[in-house]
Design a protein around this motif. Structure first.
Motif, PDB file in Angstrom:
ATOM      1  N   GLN A  39       0.831  -1.209   0.000  1.00 50.39           N
ATOM      2  CA  GLN A  39       0.000   0.000   0.000  1.00 50.39           C
ATOM      3  C   GLN A  39       0.861   1.252   0.000  1.00 50.39           C
ATOM      4  O   GLN A  39       0.648   2.171  -0.795  1.00 50.39           O
ATOM      5  N   ILE A  40       1.854   1.291   0.885  1.00 52.08           N
ATOM      6  CA  ILE A  40       2.718   2.463   1.010  1.00 52.08           C
ATOM      7  C   ILE A  40       3.591   2.647  -0.234  1.00 52.08           C
ATOM      8  O   ILE A  40       3.696   3.742  -0.775  1.00 52.08           O
ATOM      9  N   SER A  41       4.208   1.570  -0.698  1.00 52.36           N
ATOM     10  CA  SER A  41       5.140   1.669  -1.834  1.00 52.36           C
ATOM     11  C   SER A  41       4.430   2.028  -3.131  1.00 52.36           C
ATOM     12  O   SER A  41       5.013   2.660  -4.001  1.00 52.36           O
ATOM     13  N   GLN A  42       3.155   1.649  -3.278  1.00 53.02           N
ATOM     14  CA  GLN A  42       2.429   1.912  -4.507  1.00 53.02           C
ATOM     15  C   GLN A  42       1.401   3.036  -4.378  1.00 53.02           C
ATOM     16  O   GLN A  42       0.667   3.316  -5.320  1.00 53.02           O
ATOM     17  N   GLY A  43       1.338   3.676  -3.213  1.00 55.98           N
ATOM     18  CA  GLY A  43       0.412   4.788  -3.018  1.00 55.98           C
ATOM     19  C   GLY A  43      -1.049   4.389  -3.059  1.00 55.98           C
ATOM     20  O   GLY A  43      -1.893   5.167  -3.492  1.00 55.98           O
ATOM     21  N   LEU A  44      -1.357   3.190  -2.588  1.00 50.80           N
ATOM     22  CA  LEU A  44      -2.732   2.695  -2.607  1.00 50.80           C
ATOM     23  C   LEU A  44      -3.518   3.221  -1.408  1.00 50.80           C
ATOM     24  O   LEU A  44      -2.937   3.690  -0.427  1.00 50.80           O
ATOM     25  N   ASP A  45      -4.828   3.120  -1.513  1.00 47.38           N
ATOM     26  CA  ASP A  45      -5.710   3.543  -0.423  1.00 47.38           C
ATOM     27  C   ASP A  45      -5.619   2.575   0.751  1.00 47.38           C
ATOM     28  O   ASP A  45      -5.258   1.406   0.601  1.00 47.38           O
ATOM     29  N   MET A  46      -6.014   3.066   1.911  1.00 48.43           N
ATOM     30  CA  MET A  46      -6.080   2.274   3.129  1.00 48.43           C
ATOM     31  C   MET A  46      -7.102   1.161   2.950  1.00 48.43           C
ATOM     32  O   MET A  46      -8.102   1.338   2.253  1.00 48.43           O
ATOM     33  N   LYS A  47      -6.857   0.036   3.584  1.00 48.27           N
ATOM     34  CA  LYS A  47      -7.792  -1.095   3.552  1.00 48.27           C
ATOM     35  C   LYS A  47      -9.138  -0.621   4.087  1.00 48.27           C
ATOM     36  O   LYS A  47      -9.216  -0.019   5.154  1.00 48.27           O
ATOM     37  N   LYS A  48     -10.179  -0.908   3.341  1.00 50.04           N
ATOM     38  CA  LYS A  48     -11.523  -0.454   3.696  1.00 50.04           C
ATOM     39  C   LYS A  48     -11.954  -1.037   5.047  1.00 50.04           C
ATOM     40  O   LYS A  48     -11.785  -2.229   5.314  1.00 50.04           O
ATOM     41  N   GLY A  49     -12.491  -0.170   5.897  1.00 48.59           N
ATOM     42  CA  GLY A  49     -12.996  -0.584   7.192  1.00 48.59           C
ATOM     43  C   GLY A  49     -11.964  -0.525   8.308  1.00 48.59           C
ATOM     44  O   GLY A  49     -12.257  -0.897   9.440  1.00 48.59           O
ATOM     45  N   TYR A  50     -10.762  -0.045   7.978  1.00 54.35           N
ATOM     46  CA  TYR A  50      -9.673   0.006   8.951  1.00 54.35           C
ATOM     47  C   TYR A  50      -8.996   1.369   8.932  1.00 54.35           C
ATOM     48  O   TYR A  50      -9.069   2.097   7.944  1.00 54.35           O
ATOM     49  N   SER A  51      -8.320   1.663  10.005  1.00 57.76           N
ATOM     50  CA  SER A  51      -7.488   2.863  10.070  1.00 57.76           C
ATOM     51  C   SER A  51      -6.292   2.560  10.971  1.00 57.76           C
ATOM     52  O   SER A  51      -6.319   1.624  11.764  1.00 57.76           O
ATOM     53  N   PHE A  52      -5.262   3.373  10.805  1.00 59.83           N
ATOM     54  CA  PHE A  52      -4.087   3.253  11.656  1.00 59.83           C
ATOM     55  C   PHE A  52      -4.036   4.420  12.623  1.00 59.83           C
ATOM     56  O   PHE A  52      -4.383   5.548  12.264  1.00 59.83           O
ATOM     57  N   GLU A  53      -3.619   4.133  13.820  1.00 59.82           N
ATOM     58  CA  GLU A  53      -3.347   5.160  14.816  1.00 59.82           C
ATOM     59  C   GLU A  53      -1.845   5.114  15.091  1.00 59.82           C
ATOM     60  O   GLU A  53      -1.335   4.126  15.608  1.00 59.82           O
ATOM     61  N   ASP A  54      -1.145   6.180  14.695  1.00 60.69           N
ATOM     62  CA  ASP A  54       0.296   6.240  14.938  1.00 60.69           C
ATOM     63  C   ASP A  54       0.558   6.316  16.430  1.00 60.69           C
ATOM     64  O   ASP A  54      -0.052   7.113  17.139  1.00 60.69           O
ATOM     65  N   ARG A  55       1.473   5.475  16.884  1.00 63.98           N
ATOM     66  CA  ARG A  55       1.808   5.444  18.308  1.00 63.98           C
ATOM     67  C   ARG A  55       3.247   5.848  18.563  1.00 63.98           C
ATOM     68  O   ARG A  55       3.734   5.721  19.677  1.00 63.98           O
TER      69      ARG A  55
END
Length: 138
Positions: A39-55
């Motif tokens: 996802q990061i290397s290809q600039g893709l969207d976030m997986k649907k239904g999920y999010s990341f919280e940076d810690r």
């Protein structure tokens, strides 16, 4: 043995912070260990239904460890913990998933350290110890 204790301790801290979430699924584990990098290397969207919280990030010697909580949006609950370990010497990055509630996935997490050398294992162990204490206290 050390890795098992660390993963158990980390999972307990996550439960303290987020309550009793549903176990990490195989799909979530694979997304964290493989899909996120794509996802990061290809600039893709976030997986649907999920999010990341940076810690946050932790620098330990020649290594940088970045922690992110993968959260299920529908229940606002923790699905897994992503750890990105990057070596400033080799330039290699490792994508780890700290799962919870699944002995099979916990074994896979523990097996992911087989090819790590002593220096990165030591840095990771120290980082997890301090991160666990901080997460528990806050």
């Amino acid at each position: 043995m050390k890795n098992s204790l660390l993963s158990i301790a980390f999972a307990l801290a996550a439960v303290v912070c987020y309550g009793q979430p549903s176990p990490t699924t195989e799909e979530e584990y694979n997304y964290v260990t493989k899909g996120y990098q794509t996802q990061i290397s290809q600039g893709l969207d976030m997986k649907k239904g999920y999010s990341f919280e940076d810690r946050g990030d932790v620098i330990a010697g020649d290594y940088k460890f970045s922690f992110k909580y993968l959260k299920r949006d529908s229940k606002n609950e923790l699905a897994a913990i992503l750890v990105v370990a990057k070596s400033s010497v080799s330039g290699n990055s490792y994508y780890l998933c700290i799962p919870h509630g699944s002995p099979e996935l916990t074994k896979r997490y523990n097996d992911s350290f087989v090819n790590w050398d002593a220096s990165i294992l030591k840095a990771y162990s120290r980082t997890l110890s301090s991160y666990l204490m901080d997460a528990t206290l806050h």
